[in-house]
Design a protein around this motif. Structure first.
Motif, short mmCIF file in Angstrom:
data_model
loop_
_atom_site.label_atom_id
_atom_site.label_comp_id
_atom_site.label_asym_id
_atom_site.label_seq_id
_atom_site.Cartn_x
_atom_site.Cartn_y
_atom_site.Cartn_z
N LEU A 25 48.05 -37.87 23.89
CA LEU A 25 47.73 -38.75 25.02
C LEU A 25 46.94 -37.97 26.07
O LEU A 25 45.94 -38.47 26.61
N GLU A 26 47.35 -36.76 26.34
CA GLU A 26 46.68 -35.93 27.36
C GLU A 26 45.23 -35.64 26.97
O GLU A 26 44.33 -35.67 27.80
N GLU A 27 45.02 -35.38 25.69
CA GLU A 27 43.67 -35.10 25.20
C GLU A 27 42.74 -36.30 25.40
O GLU A 27 41.60 -36.15 25.84
N LEU A 28 43.24 -37.48 25.09
CA LEU A 28 42.42 -38.69 25.25
C LEU A 28 42.15 -38.99 26.72
O LEU A 28 41.03 -39.31 27.10
N MET A 29 43.19 -38.88 27.55
CA MET A 29 43.01 -39.19 28.97
C MET A 29 42.11 -38.16 29.66
O MET A 29 41.42 -38.48 30.61
N GLN A 31 39.50 -37.14 28.43
CA GLN A 31 38.15 -37.63 28.13
C GLN A 31 37.85 -38.92 28.88
O GLN A 31 36.90 -39.62 28.55
N ILE A 33 39.45 -41.73 28.87
CA ILE A 33 39.76 -42.96 28.14
C ILE A 33 40.92 -43.61 28.87
O ILE A 33 41.90 -42.94 29.20
N ALA A 35 44.33 -45.32 30.14
CA ALA A 35 45.69 -45.03 29.69
C ALA A 35 46.17 -45.98 28.60
O ALA A 35 46.75 -45.55 27.61
N SER A 38 44.41 -45.22 25.38
CA SER A 38 44.88 -43.92 24.90
C SER A 38 46.23 -44.04 24.22
O SER A 38 46.45 -43.50 23.14
N LYS A 39 47.16 -44.76 24.84
CA LYS A 39 48.49 -44.94 24.26
C LYS A 39 48.39 -45.67 22.92
O LYS A 39 49.06 -45.29 21.95
N LEU A 41 45.83 -45.75 20.84
CA LEU A 41 45.22 -44.86 19.85
C LEU A 41 46.23 -43.85 19.31
O LEU A 41 46.26 -43.57 18.11
N VAL A 42 47.07 -43.30 20.20
CA VAL A 42 48.09 -42.34 19.75
C VAL A 42 49.08 -43.02 18.82
O VAL A 42 49.40 -42.50 17.75
#
Length: 82
Positions: A25-29, A31, A33, A35, A38-39, A41-42
């Protein structure tokens, strides 16, 4: 790791990679993206074996002929042209 094949003449496709890895989640956010996406996608990355993204950067994508789903303040959905 298996070698990635070169595209045949006349094809415009390209394989970026085949290696599966967990996404955080941290990696996507980081970038930027949103929240919620991001959630999702995870969560979905744990269930989906292969995800393929298609990029269409043709001129027709610049035409504002789509619609988006907007949730009003009272919670009801509304489709808007964009």
């Amino acid at each position: 790791q298996e070698a990635v094949p070169e595209p045949e003449a006349g094809n415009d496709w390209h394989i970026v990679g085949r290696q599966r890895r967990e996404v955080s989640l941290e990696e996507l956010m980081a970038q930027e993206i949103p929240a919620g996406i991001s959630k999702l996608l995870v969560e979905e990355s744990k269930k989906i074996a292969l995800r393929i993204f298609l990029l269409d950067n043709s001129g027709s994508t610049a035409t504002p002929d789509g619609r988006i789903l907007v949730i009003r303040e009272e919670g009801s959905p509304e489709w808007r042209n964009c």
